[in-house]
Design a protein around this motif. Sequence first.
Motif, PDB file in Angstrom:
ATOM      1  N   ALA A 217       3.084  17.594  -1.208  1.00 49.59           N
ATOM      2  CA  ALA A 217       1.945  17.167  -1.511  1.00 49.59           C
ATOM      3  C   ALA A 217       2.007  16.054  -2.994  1.00 49.59           C
ATOM      4  CB  ALA A 217       0.988  18.157  -1.639  1.00 49.59           C
ATOM      5  N   GLY A 218       3.265  16.433  -3.446  1.00 48.72           N
ATOM      6  CA  GLY A 218       3.495  15.859  -4.582  1.00 48.72           C
ATOM      7  C   GLY A 218       4.300  14.575  -4.581  1.00 48.72           C
ATOM      8  N   TYR A 219       3.889  13.644  -3.744  1.00 46.49           N
ATOM      9  CA  TYR A 219       4.478  12.512  -3.721  1.00 46.49           C
ATOM     10  C   TYR A 219       5.809  12.448  -2.827  1.00 46.49           C
ATOM     11  CZ  TYR A 219       1.511  12.211  -7.838  1.00 46.49           C
ATOM     12  OH  TYR A 219       0.545  12.469  -8.289  1.00 46.49           O
ATOM     13  N   ALA A 220       5.744  13.150  -1.566  1.00 42.72           N
ATOM     14  CA  ALA A 220       6.899  13.102  -0.693  1.00 42.72           C
ATOM     15  C   ALA A 220       7.286  11.569  -0.144  1.00 42.72           C
ATOM     16  CB  ALA A 220       6.559  13.628   0.635  1.00 42.72           C
ATOM     17  N   GLY A 221       6.137  10.745  -0.177  1.00 46.65           N
ATOM     18  CA  GLY A 221       6.457   9.269   0.085  1.00 46.65           C
ATOM     19  C   GLY A 221       7.052   8.637  -0.892  1.00 46.65           C
ATOM     20  N   ALA A 396       4.110  -0.276   2.239  1.00 48.46           N
ATOM     21  CA  ALA A 396       3.789   0.639   2.968  1.00 48.46           C
ATOM     22  C   ALA A 396       2.972   1.785   2.103  1.00 48.46           C
ATOM     23  CB  ALA A 396       4.453   1.046   4.262  1.00 48.46           C
ATOM     24  N   ARG A 397       4.092   2.124   1.048  1.00 42.86           N
ATOM     25  CA  ARG A 397       3.626   3.168   0.235  1.00 42.86           C
ATOM     26  C   ARG A 397       2.643   3.043  -0.710  1.00 42.86           C
ATOM     27  NH1 ARG A 397       4.768   6.070  -4.808  1.00 42.86           N
ATOM     28  NH2 ARG A 397       3.858   7.948  -4.567  1.00 42.86           N
ATOM     29  N   MET A 407       2.056  10.043   4.779  1.00 42.19           N
ATOM     30  CA  MET A 407       3.652  10.072   4.605  1.00 42.19           C
ATOM     31  C   MET A 407       3.816  11.596   4.486  1.00 42.19           C
ATOM     32  SD  MET A 407       4.687   6.731   2.510  1.00 42.19           S
ATOM     33  CE  MET A 407       4.383   4.892   3.531  1.00 42.19           C
ATOM     34  N   ALA A 408       3.212  12.194   3.396  1.00 44.94           N
ATOM     35  CA  ALA A 408       3.206  13.549   2.936  1.00 44.94           C
ATOM     36  C   ALA A 408       2.812  14.439   4.172  1.00 44.94           C
ATOM     37  CB  ALA A 408       2.205  13.993   1.823  1.00 44.94           C
TER      38      ALA A 408
END
Length: 446
Positions: A217-221, A396-397, A407-408
Amino acid sequence: MTLTLDRRLFLALAGAGAAALSACGGPTTTAGSVATPAADIDFSGVTPAASIDFWSNHPGKSQDVEKSIIDKFHAKYPDITVNLVTAGANYEDIAQKFQTAQAAKSGFPALVVLSDVWWFRYYLNESIIPLDSLVRQLGVKLDDFRTSLVDDYKYAGKQWALPYGRSTPLFYYNKDHFAAAGLPDRAPKTWQEFAGWAPKLKAASGAQYAFMHPALAGYAGWTLQNNLWGEGGGWSKDWDITCDSDASVAALQAAQDSVYKDGWAGVSSKESAGDFAAGLASATLSSTGSLIGILTSAKFNVGVGFLPGGSRAETGVCPTGGAGLGIPSGVSKEQQLAAAMFLQFMTEPENTAAFSAATGYMPTRVSADMTAVLAATPQIKTAMDQLAVTRVQDNARVFLPGADQEMAKAAAKILTQQGDVKATMTELKATLQGIYTKDVKPRLKA
């Protein structure tokens, strides 16, 4: 999609569609409405407001240093009061709060923290003002900002924000564990090299994991771009969605294997920096903004290094990130001018050095004297050096509304539910393609 455009050219061509703000979720763009080109705002004869609100999530646990800088500002400008408002625990919280103010058309801050994946939508929504006339009036030295950081906010020929808590991910490792395992005192050159080290680390360290993947949830992307780029993949290439390419699937399959097949990696449920500092893993990726917190909390010798590469690329695999500061359009000129004065002060060399010293974020000004900071915390230099080999994030991000959350979700399926990687990426591609087709493509001019 076959249309390819430079990411900065996109905004110049986009026409800046005005966006409708929904009652839930982040700000989104709505097809069909087109904003007029932004014009310079005339601040001649304007007197700065006596009081302004500054919304921050205190990136890198920076509340104390923010208060300190505000106190210095008050000493210099006693007629202007800056009220520091905790607008949330993270960038998404600020986005929600700012959205609520937009919907109510009231309660705006005069200065707000804007993350890398949110500020673009505010530009499209006409929710923030261009800073150019204020920069000229106040004599802000844009050429003294680090070029790659300040240029991130230059779009459609205007400056929309100034860099604030700017970061890259770093590779953090437990020097004591590495020594016990007989490993070199450095970050691995590639993820393949680290995979060879992992069994030794688990055997020698007694830690639960050799590596802790960042919380999804903390910026996997954000961080997974490193894995993707190292194998020649990515979330996208220009506007072509490439998350389901063979290279991208191979990169994410390797990440999944580290958790399930090979068993040397875990997935943080909250914050990998905290898990690492507590000794649960021998290494992790986390923001440079986590550096001071890790050094303070860890009871072991902490090492930092550049992000590992992959089988296709060993360098140029690190994304920039973090946040800037912008001025909302919904407040008076008097508040905007006062906010610009504080923004200028907040980003002056001595203050950006103090902010870096307190958090680990990169100093945004070239002339910032980092001598004392680096003497006390030499690890910050690694973050500064890595800036030279960073790569612009995938369109895309950062430009597809809501894509980071999608993405997450996909990363969670792969890394916590052992979902089929190819199927998950195919599904994600369809989702991202839909966002592009609905919210972005209508604004691209041929």
